[in-house]
Design a protein around this motif. Structure first.
Motif, PDB file in Angstrom:
ATOM      1  N   GLN A 163    -153.191  12.324 -10.767  1.00  0.00           N
ATOM      2  CA  GLN A 163    -152.234  13.020  -9.919  1.00  0.00           C
ATOM      3  C   GLN A 163    -151.836  12.102  -8.765  1.00  0.00           C
ATOM      4  O   GLN A 163    -152.680  11.495  -8.122  1.00  0.00           O
ATOM      5  CB  GLN A 163    -152.847  14.315  -9.394  1.00  0.00           C
ATOM      6  N   LYS A 192    -149.507  16.887 -11.839  1.00  0.00           N
ATOM      7  CA  LYS A 192    -150.662  17.699 -12.211  1.00  0.00           C
ATOM      8  C   LYS A 192    -151.329  17.040 -13.411  1.00  0.00           C
ATOM      9  O   LYS A 192    -150.668  16.676 -14.382  1.00  0.00           O
ATOM     10  CB  LYS A 192    -150.250  19.123 -12.561  1.00  0.00           C
ATOM     11  N   SER A 193    -152.638  16.897 -13.337  1.00  0.00           N
ATOM     12  CA  SER A 193    -153.393  16.279 -14.417  1.00  0.00           C
ATOM     13  C   SER A 193    -154.734  16.999 -14.528  1.00  0.00           C
ATOM     14  O   SER A 193    -155.670  16.716 -13.777  1.00  0.00           O
ATOM     15  CB  SER A 193    -153.593  14.792 -14.140  1.00  0.00           C
ATOM     16  N   VAL A 194    -154.801  17.945 -15.434  1.00  0.00           N
ATOM     17  CA  VAL A 194    -156.009  18.748 -15.625  1.00  0.00           C
ATOM     18  C   VAL A 194    -156.465  18.589 -17.074  1.00  0.00           C
ATOM     19  O   VAL A 194    -155.817  19.101 -17.988  1.00  0.00           O
ATOM     20  CB  VAL A 194    -155.741  20.240 -15.317  1.00  0.00           C
ATOM     21  N   ARG A 246    -153.520  20.618 -18.703  1.00  0.00           N
ATOM     22  CA  ARG A 246    -152.120  20.661 -18.264  1.00  0.00           C
ATOM     23  C   ARG A 246    -151.742  19.301 -17.684  1.00  0.00           C
ATOM     24  O   ARG A 246    -152.468  18.734 -16.870  1.00  0.00           O
ATOM     25  CB  ARG A 246    -151.938  21.743 -17.204  1.00  0.00           C
ATOM     26  N   GLU A 299    -148.266  17.467 -15.898  1.00  0.00           N
ATOM     27  CA  GLU A 299    -146.912  17.654 -15.382  1.00  0.00           C
ATOM     28  C   GLU A 299    -146.448  16.343 -14.763  1.00  0.00           C
ATOM     29  O   GLU A 299    -147.144  15.764 -13.925  1.00  0.00           O
ATOM     30  CB  GLU A 299    -146.873  18.752 -14.318  1.00  0.00           C
ATOM     31  N   ASN A 343    -143.684  18.587 -19.141  1.00  0.00           N
ATOM     32  CA  ASN A 343    -144.893  19.396 -19.020  1.00  0.00           C
ATOM     33  C   ASN A 343    -145.581  19.485 -20.374  1.00  0.00           C
ATOM     34  O   ASN A 343    -144.922  19.668 -21.400  1.00  0.00           O
ATOM     35  CB  ASN A 343    -144.565  20.812 -18.539  1.00  0.00           C
TER      36      ASN A 343
END
Length: 116
Positions: free
Chosen positions: A50, A74-76, A85, A87, A104
């Motif tokens: 992120q 976003k880096s999950v 996830r 983004e 995404n």
């Protein structure tokens, strides 16, 4: 929006999609990726964290070299109990063509708890 079932584990898929060096392998219009301003501070073969950015070169280089700077917002990574996830966002997009571009990815296990 596209949904696909693949043989890779969610973790493998996350790592593949989050690593910009793989993008030209799966996006027909993408020809290469590079660290912003050639700073080499981003390992393109590893998942972006992120806040990190990357330049994607596409179009028909050298005749029509287009580029977009993506930032990972976003880096999950996926776990056994929740979806992953990714983004990516570009405020500037492709000058003269598109602005506020986004990619995404939701990454989930098939057959989680024996449900598809």
């Amino acid at each position: 929006s596209t949904k696909s079932k693949l043989s890779q584990t969610p973790g493998e898929l996350y790592s593949f999609l989050a690593s910009p060096a793989n993008w030209p392998k799966i996006v027909a219009s993408s020809s290469s990726v590079e660290s912003p301003d050639n700073t080499k501070n981003v390992d393109l073969s590893r998942p972006l964290r992120q806040g990190q950015s990357v330049n994607e070169i596409f179009g028909l280089p050298p005749l029509l070299p287009l580029s977009v700077t993506w930032q990972c917002v976003k880096s999950v990574p996926p776990t056994n109990t929740k979806k992953g996830r990714l983004e990516f966002y570009s405020v500037d997009g492709v000058p003269g063509i598109a602005t506020r571009c986004k990619m995404n990815f939701d990454i989930d296990a098939v057959n989680r708890n024996n449900n598809e």
